[in-house]
Design a protein around this motif. Structure first.
Motif, PDB file in Angstrom:
ATOM      1  N   LEU A  38     -24.001 -13.588  11.418  1.00 56.12           N
ATOM      2  CA  LEU A  38     -25.132 -13.122  12.213  1.00 56.12           C
ATOM      3  C   LEU A  38     -25.822 -14.284  12.931  1.00 56.12           C
ATOM      4  O   LEU A  38     -26.293 -14.126  14.057  1.00 56.12           O
ATOM      5  CB  LEU A  38     -26.135 -12.372  11.331  1.00 56.12           C
ATOM      6  N   LEU A  39     -25.879 -15.468  12.301  1.00 51.99           N
ATOM      7  CA  LEU A  39     -26.454 -16.641  12.955  1.00 51.99           C
ATOM      8  C   LEU A  39     -25.651 -17.013  14.202  1.00 51.99           C
ATOM      9  O   LEU A  39     -26.214 -17.344  15.248  1.00 51.99           O
ATOM     10  CB  LEU A  39     -26.503 -17.825  11.996  1.00 51.99           C
ATOM     11  N   TYR A  40     -24.332 -16.965  14.072  1.00 48.78           N
ATOM     12  CA  TYR A  40     -23.475 -17.263  15.222  1.00 48.78           C
ATOM     13  C   TYR A  40     -23.722 -16.240  16.334  1.00 48.78           C
ATOM     14  O   TYR A  40     -23.862 -16.585  17.500  1.00 48.78           O
ATOM     15  CB  TYR A  40     -22.011 -17.262  14.796  1.00 48.78           C
ATOM     16  N   LEU A  41     -23.796 -14.983  15.964  1.00 52.29           N
ATOM     17  CA  LEU A  41     -24.031 -13.913  16.925  1.00 52.29           C
ATOM     18  C   LEU A  41     -25.410 -14.042  17.583  1.00 52.29           C
ATOM     19  O   LEU A  41     -25.567 -13.808  18.778  1.00 52.29           O
ATOM     20  CB  LEU A  41     -23.921 -12.559  16.226  1.00 52.29           C
ATOM     21  N   ALA A  42     -26.400 -14.460  16.811  1.00 51.85           N
ATOM     22  CA  ALA A  42     -27.777 -14.528  17.309  1.00 51.85           C
ATOM     23  C   ALA A  42     -27.969 -15.590  18.387  1.00 51.85           C
ATOM     24  O   ALA A  42     -28.976 -15.572  19.093  1.00 51.85           O
ATOM     25  CB  ALA A  42     -28.735 -14.783  16.151  1.00 51.85           C
ATOM     26  N   MET A  43     -27.022 -16.506  18.529  1.00 50.01           N
ATOM     27  CA  MET A  43     -27.156 -17.541  19.556  1.00 50.01           C
ATOM     28  C   MET A  43     -27.150 -16.953  20.961  1.00 50.01           C
ATOM     29  O   MET A  43     -27.683 -17.552  21.880  1.00 50.01           O
ATOM     30  CB  MET A  43     -26.043 -18.578  19.422  1.00 50.01           C
ATOM     31  N   GLY A  44     -26.563 -15.791  21.140  1.00 48.16           N
ATOM     32  CA  GLY A  44     -26.493 -15.197  22.468  1.00 48.16           C
ATOM     33  C   GLY A  44     -27.088 -13.816  22.546  1.00 48.16           C
ATOM     34  O   GLY A  44     -26.657 -13.001  23.352  1.00 48.16           O
ATOM     35  N   THR A  45     -28.078 -13.537  21.712  1.00 47.54           N
ATOM     36  CA  THR A  45     -28.681 -12.210  21.694  1.00 47.54           C
ATOM     37  C   THR A  45     -30.179 -12.300  21.958  1.00 47.54           C
ATOM     38  O   THR A  45     -30.761 -13.373  21.898  1.00 47.54           O
ATOM     39  CB  THR A  45     -28.454 -11.511  20.335  1.00 47.54           C
ATOM     40  N   PRO A  46     -30.806 -11.172  22.232  1.00 48.91           N
ATOM     41  CA  PRO A  46     -32.260 -11.157  22.457  1.00 48.91           C
ATOM     42  C   PRO A  46     -33.051 -11.596  21.220  1.00 48.91           C
ATOM     43  O   PRO A  46     -32.511 -11.650  20.116  1.00 48.91           O
ATOM     44  CB  PRO A  46     -32.549  -9.688  22.790  1.00 48.91           C
ATOM     45  N   PRO A  47     -34.331 -11.889  21.405  1.00 51.36           N
ATOM     46  CA  PRO A  47     -35.147 -12.424  20.308  1.00 51.36           C
ATOM     47  C   PRO A  47     -35.287 -11.503  19.101  1.00 51.36           C
ATOM     48  O   PRO A  47     -35.524 -11.990  18.003  1.00 51.36           O
ATOM     49  CB  PRO A  47     -36.515 -12.639  20.949  1.00 51.36           C
ATOM     50  N   ASP A  48     -35.154 -10.211  19.278  1.00 49.96           N
ATOM     51  CA  ASP A  48     -35.325  -9.325  18.130  1.00 49.96           C
ATOM     52  C   ASP A  48     -34.284  -9.590  17.047  1.00 49.96           C
ATOM     53  O   ASP A  48     -34.599  -9.585  15.861  1.00 49.96           O
ATOM     54  CB  ASP A  48     -35.319  -7.858  18.552  1.00 49.96           C
TER      55      ASP A  48
END
Length: 134
Positions: A38-48
């Motif tokens: 999820l950390l890897y995924l969160a690098m390119g996702t919105p702030p939520d």
């Protein structure tokens, strides 16, 4: 996850994650691997998504069933929003920056949180959240 129910938000409203006690710890789920993905995924996702993933990463050494449920909820949210995209449009609007901070808001250790976002027109172009500042 193909047939999972989807949710509209990555976290429950008012979610307060706390460190689990020794008798509430769980070891049957690969929590570290899930949060790492999820950390890897969160690098390119919105702030939520970034916010909840950074909160979940604070409990890598002592996850409880509550933490695992919260992490799975993020997956349900991603399933629903996987086709969502950000659209950048030409704009004559100036660059806007916003920041916010929470002084000692962490219930566990009273540390602070800060973050910022820069918008070009109505599109976010840079954002960061920093948790547990000393």
């Amino acid at each position: 996850m193909e047939d999972c129910n989807t949710v509209n938000t990555p976290a429950d409203s008012g979610l307060q994650l706390t460190k689990s006690s020794e008798n509430n710890k769980t070891t049957h789920c690969p929590y570290r691997q899930l949060v790492g993905s999820l950390l890897y995924l969160a690098m390119g996702t919105p702030p939520d998504v970034c916010w909840i993933v950074s909160k979940l990463s604070q409990f890598l050494n002592c996850p409880s069933d509550e933490h695992i449920t919260a992490a799975k909820r993020v997956l349900h949210y991603i399933k629903k929003t996987i086709d969502y995209t950000l659209h950048f449009k030409p704009s004559t609007d100036p660059l806007h920056g916003f920041s916010d901070s929470d002084w000692g808001g962490d219930q566990e250790n009273r540390k602070s949180t800060t973050g910022y976002i820069f918008l070009y027109g109505s599109s976010p172009i840079n954002l960061e959240s920093t948790f547990n500042l000393e």
